[in-house]
Design a protein around this motif. Structure first.
Motif, short mmCIF file in Angstrom:
data_model
loop_
_atom_site.label_atom_id
_atom_site.label_comp_id
_atom_site.label_asym_id
_atom_site.label_seq_id
_atom_site.Cartn_x
_atom_site.Cartn_y
_atom_site.Cartn_z
N GLU A 257 0.73 -1.25 -0.28
CA GLU A 257 -0.22 0.20 0.12
C GLU A 257 1.10 1.82 -0.09
O GLU A 257 0.35 2.36 -0.78
N TYR A 258 1.69 0.83 0.48
CA TYR A 258 2.93 2.05 0.89
C TYR A 258 3.22 2.26 -0.32
O TYR A 258 3.36 4.18 -1.18
N ASP A 259 3.73 1.94 -1.58
CA ASP A 259 4.16 1.59 -2.87
C ASP A 259 3.23 2.82 -3.54
O ASP A 259 3.50 3.91 -4.34
N HIS A 260 2.13 2.66 -3.52
CA HIS A 260 0.64 2.91 -3.97
C HIS A 260 0.74 4.51 -4.02
O HIS A 260 0.45 5.49 -4.91
N ILE A 261 1.22 5.01 -3.03
CA ILE A 261 1.02 6.17 -2.23
C ILE A 261 2.53 7.00 -2.96
O ILE A 261 2.85 8.81 -3.50
N ASP A 262 3.39 5.77 -2.96
CA ASP A 262 4.89 6.58 -3.59
C ASP A 262 4.99 6.37 -5.19
O ASP A 262 5.90 6.31 -6.01
N GLY A 263 3.39 5.58 -6.03
CA GLY A 263 3.68 5.91 -7.89
C GLY A 263 3.70 4.75 -7.69
O GLY A 263 4.10 4.64 -9.52
N LYS A 264 3.82 3.64 -7.40
CA LYS A 264 4.48 2.08 -8.02
C LYS A 264 3.69 1.63 -7.10
O LYS A 264 3.00 1.51 -6.33
#
Length: 192
Positions: A149-156
């Motif tokens: 989920e953290y990747d999602h907020i970093d555009g990954k």
């Protein structure tokens, strides 16, 4: 309210999310809708970019994974009791431990699952839904869900971890998802 989940190909999934403040418009309603959307889609995590919001917010519930493990599988995740929570403006402080493989999927990239290597422990600072600051250590599958989920907020996206050959083999499936040529049992939003 169940919100449509943004499909692979939408530019919002590649944006780095913006931090938010407690006065973000209708934040508690948004979080409530995210929980409802996540559970309706049978997900264990949902990030704001997946509902077309480029902000640093995600919800996750790994308790349901831990609860469904067989007794012999629980040994695979020692010390991981699961966690359910809201993460606002999260920042990873450290990623530790050995890498381990797990078959990941994503609501924005339906019907594709791949083995992804991630480390076994994270230390993360975040604000909860009441904007109370926390710094916590997570491990096992809980750490993995948070990292996803953290990747999602970093555009990954999880597919970014695949080797080029493997990603190339998925190209047609990914193109079909971005064109809306897929059937799922939850609401999706496709790029026109």
């Amino acid at each position: 309210m169940v919100l449509p989940i943004v499909a692979y190909g939408n530019p919002v999934l590649r944006k780095v999310g913006k931090e938010i403040t407690p006065d973000y418009p209708e934040l508690h309603k948004l979080i409530e809708d995210m929980w409802e959307t996540m559970y309706n889609s049978k997900g264990v995590g949902l990030a704001a970019p997946q509902i077309n919001k480029d902000i640093r917010l995600f919800v996750m519930d790994s308790l349901q994974i831990i609860a469904n493990l067989e007794d012999d599988e629980k040994w695979d995740y020692p010390g991981d009791e699961g966690y359910k929570g809201v993460f606002i403006n999260a920042k990873i402080n450290s990623i530790n431990g050995d890498e381990w493989s797990y078959n990941e999927g994503c609501l924005s990239i339906p019907k594709i699952r791949e083995d992804i290597l991630r480390r076994e422990e994270i230390v993360i600072s975040f604000l909860d839904d009441n904007f109370v600051q926390h710094t916590k250590t997570f491990n096992g599958v809980t750490a993995r869900v948070i990292l996803h989920e953290y990747d999602h907020i970093d555009g990954k996206l999880f597919i970014d971890y695949l080797k080029p050959l493997k990603k190339n083999l998925l190209k047609r499936k990914l193109d079909n998802i971005s064109k809306g040529k897929i059937s799922v049992d939850y609401r999706m939003s496709f790029v026109k």
